[in-house]
Every structure is written in C-alpha cells, then in structure tokens.
Design a protein around this motif. Structure first.
Motif: not given
Length: 383
Positions: A67-89
């Motif tokens: 969720i937080l750090f895996y890098e792949s095309p199409g995913l939000p940048a690692p450590g971005s706001a979207q990643r940290w928001l996704a950590l909440a659920p």
C-alpha cells in the motif's frame, strides 16, 4: 468470632419457608453453574482463542508495504498523499476487531470478578473478588451450632485456608495488611491466634459472611440477575468481534491478492495488469469492507428482534451501543477518505475505469445511508 462482627438474630422460620429457601438456593446454584459454563466457552479454544489466529500472520505486513511503498506504473507515487490515505482503511479494518476483542476481554473480567464486598461495609479498601461468594452454613436455621464451631476450629479444616508453613502465613498476612486488614497482627504472636485471624481474613475476602437463608436467597436473586445481564453483553460482544474479524480477514486477503498482481513472477511482470485499475479495485474492496462492517456490527441485535412484534421499537443494549456507534462513525469516515483518495487519483478514461469508479461510489453512498439510518433508529424518542 463472627465474620461480620455481628450476631445474627433472626426470627424463627417456618419449616415450609425453610424448605422453599433451600429449594430455591439449589435451583439458583444450578442456574449459576450453567451460566458459568456458557461464559467459560469464551475462554476456551472454541471461543476467544479462535479470534487470534485470524489477526496474526504475514498478510498485513505485506499489505502495508504494498500500500505505502510498492512502485508500479499506474499506482500513485510511493509515499504520496494517496498512499497514506489508503493506509487509513487498512488500519481501521484491523483496529475495529482488536477494539472489539479488548471490550470482550473487559466484559469477561467483569463477568468473573467484582469489587463488591457481598455485605454492607462503609469503610475499607476495595479489593477484587471472584463474583461467586463463599457460602457458610446459615447458623440462624440451626438449633445447635456449637459442634459446627468446634469443627471449624480443627487444624485440618483451618489448614485448608491457612497453610501451616510460616512463610506462607506471612505472605497472606502481608496481603491482608496491604488493604488495611489485620493491621495489629504479626507473625511473632501466638500461632493459633494468627492462624485464626488469617482464616477469618480469607473467609472475608471470599465473601463467606454469615447470612441467614433469607439473606442468602436475596443475594442469589441479585447474583443470577447480574450474571444474566453481563452474559447478554458478553455473547453479543463476541458475535460482533467474530464477524468483524472474519470481514477483516477476507478483505485483507482480497486486497493483498489484488496488489500482488503487480509483482513480477519469476522475474517477469504479469501482462495485462493495469496499475490504475489495481489501485481502484483495492479501494473498492475497502469501501466494501466499510459497508459490510456497517451492516454486521448491528446484525447480532437485529437477529434477536427478528421474531418479535413489528409494532415495537427495537433498541441495542446500552453497553454495546457506544461501540456500535463508534464503528459506524469509523466506517463512514473511512468511506469519505476512500472517496477523497479516488478523487485525487487520475480520472478514469475507459469503460472499465468508470465502472470501477461508479461501483465504488455506489458502495460509499450505501455506507452513508446505512450508517445514517442506524444512527436515526437508535435515537431516543422525543429527540
């Protein structure tokens, strides 16, 4: 010496009343035994311990990394706001079952123990006791209890409560003095006197006070009612914890499986996997978790009222309502965070993307509707 520091004076009881008291106490002991067997199931492998393996494993640690750090095309940048928001659920899905288990353990402690003294006492230190008190023979119903008193003073009886080695006696005396009891007693005094004082202390701390049959029956009535009240909350609390744990486990496995599609297999990337779709699907899975949790946290109480009259208003027991409302608040908040996360991501440009976005939006809207209906239905009349 009487345990209550009082002499039991009771009017003579009719023989028929004595029989009724004794019969009631026998029935009460059977009922309490049944209630404790039911509660004991939550401490066995068939109860509380079955929840723990569902929350322990490597799934969550791997999921957090993806969720937080895996890098792949199409995913939000690692450590971005979207990643940290996704950590909440993810954290909320784990936190709710753990909170339910904490409350379940608290209810187990309250079911088995109490700080009550089992008799009227104005001063003194509160000390935990097992909820079932000791029972002494009701002296007021005996014509001659001198033989009983002599038997109570025998060493073999006293040694069951007060061990004979001085070290162990000193240990009990320290416990008594730590709560302000037996302050003037020391091990150096006459051994028989110390042993008798310690015996009286042990009996007091187990609630073994001298009571008439009427007093014992009144305590039995209160004890059964207390057990039934706590057991109701205990069973419902367990049902909520178990359902939430199952939902969390299924969602974690599903989300982990979807995100794992982005990982290379044998050094080669899986073809046909779109990172943006994977991210949207993961958010949709947790949106589904929020909706499911909103429903199942109320489900045990709804089941109870399923066969009742429809013209009456059902209510969740008050001790359970706070956790239920907290769960509804958390799932509503998580649904909002997921909506914000998807809004911040790149907008869908294909039919599949729009389908995932609309499906997720529908699930989020359903969560708001179900949670709002639940809050309104539990609001007291006239407010």
């Amino acid at each position: 010496m009487d345990l209550d520091q009082r002499t039991v004076t009771a009017l003579p009881i009719e023989e028929s009343d004595l029989q009724e008291y004794r019969a009631y106490l026998q029935r009460g002991e059977t009922r309490l035994s049944t209630l404790h067997r039911v509660a004991g199931a939550f401490l066995s492998g068939a109860g509380l311990l079955t929840l723990l393996p569902l929350l322990v494993g490597g799934t969550f640690s791997g999921l957090l990394a993806l969720i937080l750090f895996y890098e792949s095309p199409g995913l939000p940048a690692p450590g971005s706001a979207q990643r940290w928001l996704a950590l909440a659920p993810v954290l909320a899905s784990v936190g709710l079952p753990l909170a339910a288990m904490y409350l379940l353990i608290r209810d187990l402690v309250l079911f088995y123990f109490t700080a009550r003294t089992f008799h009227e006492e104005k001063n003194g230190v509160i000390y935990p006791r097992f909820v079932l008190s000791g029972i002494l023979v009701s002296e007021s119903s005996l014509r001659d209890f001198s033989q009983l008193e002599r038997a109570r003073g025998d060493n073999y009886v006293r040694n069951l409560l007060v061990p004979s080695p001085p070290k162990l006696k000193k240990k009990i005396l320290k416990e008594a003095q730590s709560i302000g009891d037996l302050a003037g007693v020391s091990i150096g005094e006459h051994d028989g006197f110390v042993a008798e004082e310690l015996r009286q202390y042990v009996l007091r701390q187990t609630g073994s006070h001298t009571r008439t049959l009427a007093e014992e029956s009144a305590k039995m009535e209160a004890s059964i009612a207390r057990h039934l009240r706590f057991l109701r909350g205990l069973v419902l609390r367990y049902a909520k914890a178990f359902l939430l744990t199952i939902a969390t486990t299924v969602v974690a496995l599903a989300a982990n499986g979807v995100l794992t599609l982005l990982r290379p297999i044998d050094g080669k990337s899986v073809t046909g996997v779109n990172g943006a779709y994977v991210w949207m699907t993961t958010m949709a899975i947790y949106a589904g978790w929020a909706l499911v949790s909103t429903i199942i946290v109320r489900q045990p109480v709804i089941w109870l009222y399923a066969d009742s009259s429809r013209d009456k208003i059902s209510r969740t027991p008050r001790p359970l309502l706070r956790f239920e409302q907290s769960t509804l608040a958390v799932t509503t908040l998580i649904s909002g965070i997921i909506a914000i996360d998807l809004f911040m991501a790149a907008p869908p440009t294909t039919g599949v993307g729009w389908g995932l976005a609309l499906a997720t939006a529908g699930v989020i809207l359903a969560t708001f509707i179900v949670a709002g209906h639940a809050f309104v239905s539990e609001r007291p009349e006239g407010r």
